[in-house]
Design a protein around this motif. Structure first.
Motif, short mmCIF file in Angstrom:
data_model
loop_
_atom_site.label_atom_id
_atom_site.label_comp_id
_atom_site.label_asym_id
_atom_site.label_seq_id
_atom_site.Cartn_x
_atom_site.Cartn_y
_atom_site.Cartn_z
N LEU A 1 0.84 -1.20 0.00
CA LEU A 1 0.00 0.00 0.00
C LEU A 1 0.88 1.25 0.00
N VAL A 2 1.94 1.22 0.82
CA VAL A 2 2.85 2.38 0.88
C VAL A 2 3.52 2.57 -0.48
N GLU A 3 4.01 1.47 -1.06
CA GLU A 3 4.68 1.57 -2.37
C GLU A 3 3.70 2.03 -3.46
N THR A 4 2.44 1.60 -3.32
CA THR A 4 1.43 2.03 -4.29
C THR A 4 1.24 3.54 -4.21
N ALA A 5 1.13 4.05 -2.99
CA ALA A 5 0.97 5.50 -2.81
C ALA A 5 2.18 6.23 -3.38
N ALA A 6 3.36 5.62 -3.22
CA ALA A 6 4.58 6.26 -3.72
C ALA A 6 4.60 6.31 -5.25
N GLN A 7 3.92 5.38 -5.89
CA GLN A 7 3.91 5.31 -7.35
C GLN A 7 2.85 6.20 -7.98
N SER B 1 -1.07 11.00 -9.63
CA SER B 1 -2.39 11.59 -9.84
C SER B 1 -2.31 13.11 -9.84
N GLU B 2 -3.21 13.74 -10.59
CA GLU B 2 -3.34 15.20 -10.59
C GLU B 2 -3.82 15.65 -9.22
N GLU B 3 -4.62 14.80 -8.60
CA GLU B 3 -5.27 15.16 -7.34
C GLU B 3 -4.34 14.82 -6.18
N SER B 4 -4.56 15.51 -5.06
CA SER B 4 -3.74 15.10 -3.92
C SER B 4 -4.41 13.91 -3.22
N VAL B 5 -3.57 13.01 -2.78
CA VAL B 5 -4.06 11.72 -2.28
C VAL B 5 -3.65 11.54 -0.83
N ARG B 6 -4.58 11.03 -0.01
CA ARG B 6 -4.28 10.73 1.39
C ARG B 6 -4.54 9.26 1.64
N VAL B 7 -3.66 8.61 2.39
CA VAL B 7 -3.85 7.20 2.73
C VAL B 7 -4.26 7.13 4.20
N VAL B 8 -5.37 6.46 4.47
CA VAL B 8 -5.84 6.33 5.86
C VAL B 8 -5.73 4.85 6.24
N LYS C 1 8.31 6.84 5.73
CA LYS C 1 9.26 7.93 5.89
C LYS C 1 10.30 7.90 4.77
N GLU C 2 10.80 6.69 4.49
CA GLU C 2 11.79 6.54 3.40
C GLU C 2 11.22 7.01 2.06
N ARG C 3 9.94 6.80 1.85
CA ARG C 3 9.31 7.19 0.57
C ARG C 3 8.79 8.63 0.62
N ASP C 4 9.09 9.32 1.72
CA ASP C 4 8.69 10.71 1.85
C ASP C 4 7.16 10.88 1.88
N LEU C 5 6.48 9.94 2.49
CA LEU C 5 5.02 9.95 2.48
C LEU C 5 4.44 10.19 3.88
N GLU C 6 5.31 10.50 4.82
CA GLU C 6 4.85 10.65 6.21
C GLU C 6 3.62 11.54 6.35
N ASP C 7 3.62 12.66 5.58
CA ASP C 7 2.52 13.61 5.74
C ASP C 7 1.26 13.19 5.01
N GLN C 8 1.39 12.15 4.19
CA GLN C 8 0.25 11.73 3.39
C GLN C 8 -0.46 10.51 3.96
N ILE C 9 0.15 9.89 4.98
CA ILE C 9 -0.45 8.67 5.54
C ILE C 9 -0.86 8.91 6.99
N ASP C 10 -2.14 8.64 7.28
CA ASP C 10 -2.63 8.76 8.66
C ASP C 10 -2.81 7.36 9.24
N VAL D 1 -6.82 -3.62 -0.48
CA VAL D 1 -6.56 -4.83 0.32
C VAL D 1 -5.32 -5.52 -0.26
N PRO D 2 -4.14 -5.20 0.29
CA PRO D 2 -2.90 -5.69 -0.32
C PRO D 2 -2.37 -7.01 0.25
#
Ligand code: UDP
Length: 407
Positions: free
Chosen positions: A237-243, A246-253, A273-282, A304-305
């Motif tokens: 899921l984290v790697e998916t968000a990193a890939q 999208s034009e839109e901003s995306v948040r992972v909950v 953190k390594e993928r620089d997604l800390e602020d995008q994942i709650d 559902v990964p």
């Protein structure tokens, strides 16, 4: 004989425990909901579970015709890994209680391999049929992900119980085939009965209002719900968000608590953190089951990964709320999700492919809406009342009760 009383054995999955933390998850929900729906059909269900640390009452009535009975075996704090040694004690205490209360049952239905050992002994002692639902199987689990280790006794007990049980309930053709292929089970003894979903709890709600309640804004939302453990494959899921491109901003909950201290949670957070997604994942932690419809409805897509899901209740709950699902094509998930209609099934654990499917949905309001509607429609056929009617028929056949459709 008419089917009136069933003993459910669920040694370590107490239906009163809150799902989404520790070892408590889909099986706890299944046992509680199935028992309630059978209770509505006028069956008396006694659910026998092990006395655990936070038991308020030894015997608790949880709905019409349904009781939970806690049986002392081993220390209340004992870990599930230690329970095999306590099976004879659990059986002895259960039998003592049964004799004291003069309880008779028409059928024994056990859940999970540990309970299946107890179910076999109990049903033989009472001379009544034994129905077993394994929920997960040790050999499939170990083949699904490198590093999964199960007690040596588990596949032995599973094979023995498959040979002696009167009826085995499988959630999907995948599970039934695996029983025959890996354990030599007689496939004609296996009935396919899926899990169900509470359609009045999990239902479509207005997305804007639920987002406002949860403090979420207009970003596109990807949701994960479940216990946090390695088999759930959260790194994907984290790697998916990193890939995502999208034009839109995306948040992972991410909803759910770590099943084992904070080991897996820490690993996933480190990766974010390594993928620089800390602020995008709650990471919101465990959420009360009754509050979950808010999250499913707030989400644009549920992901559902998992490496393995014998059923995958989360996917069905999301669909019942009208939210499409992008999932790994494993176990029962392929029977719940209609690929291309209610979401997407991905055959490879490949973040690019997951990201592509998620983007397809979130970039088209029309597709998201039509998939959501098809998802709800599909879930509508899978309420607990339907599931209970199927299970009741299984009991009836075994006990010689006439069933619907008989002449
Ligand atoms: N769940 C919950 N609260 C949470 C996380 C999960 O109530 O914070 C519930 C979820 O609604 C679902 C179950 O836990 O009913 C998980 O079931 P699933 O079959 O998806 O996974 P399992 O736990 O059986 O591996």
């Amino acid at each position: 004989m008419s089917v009136k009383r069933a003993a459910f054995i669920t040694l370590h999955a107490c239906p009163l425990a809150a799902p989404g933390q520790g070892k408590s998850g889909g099986m706890n929900v299944y046992v509680r909901q199935l028992a309630a729906a059978l209770g509505d059909l006028e069956m008396q269900i006694d659910i026998f579970t092990r006395e655990h640390a936070d038991v308020a009452n030894r015997i608790e009535t949880i709905g019409p015709n349904v009781r939970v009975i806690h049986i002392r075996a081993g220390e209340p704090e004992a870990h599930v890994g230690e329970l095999y040694a306590h099976l004879p004690e659990f059986l002895g205490q259960l039998n003592a209680f049964r004799e004291e209360e003069r309880l008779e049952y028409d059928v024994v239905h056990s859940h999970y391999w540990l309970s299946s050992w107890v179910g076999r002994e109990l049903s033989q002692a009472m001379g009544v049929p034994h129905v077993v639902t394994f929920h997960t199987l040790g050999l499939i689990k170990m083949q699904s992900r490198a590093g999964e280790v199960e007690p040596a006794e588990r596949p032995v007990v599973e094979a023995e119980v498959m040979a002696t049980a009167d009826r085995i309930i499988a959630f999907s053709p995948h599970e039934r085939d695996a029983m025959a292929r890996l354990y030599g089970a007689d496939a004609s003894k296996v009935s396919l009965v899926p899990c169900g979903v509470d359609l009045s709890l999990f239902r479509p709600l207005d997305q804007n209002s639920v987002r406002a309640r949860l403090g979420l804004n207009g970003e596109k939302i990807l949701l994960y719900v479940g216990r946090i453990e390695p088999l759930k494959g959260l790194e994907l899921l984290v790697e998916t968000a990193a890939q995502m491109d999208s034009e839109e901003s995306v948040r992972v909950v991410v909803v759910g608590a770590d099943a084992n201290g904070d080991r897996e949670m820490d690993r996933v957070k480190r990766l974010a953190k390594e993928r620089d997604l800390e602020d995008q994942i709650d990471f919101v932690g465990q959420v009360d089951h009754n509050e979950l419809p808010l999250y499913y409805n707030a989400a644009d897509v549920c992901v559902v990964p998992s490496y393995y899901e014998s059923f995958g209740l989360v996917a069905l709950e999301s669909m019942a709320c009208g939210t499409p699902v992008v999932a790994a094509r494993v176990g029962g998930l392929s029977t719940i999700i209609h690929h291309g209609r209610t979401g997407y099934l991905k055959s490879w654990r490949c973040p690019e492919a997951f990201a592509n499917s998620v983007e397809m949905i979130i970039s088209s309001d029309g597709l998201q809406q039509s998939m959501g509607e098809a998802a709800r429609k599909r879930a509508e056929g899978m309420g607990w009342d339907n599931v209970a009617a199927m299970i009741w028929n299984e009991y009836a056949v075994l006990t010689g009760e006439p069933v619907e459709g008989d002449n």
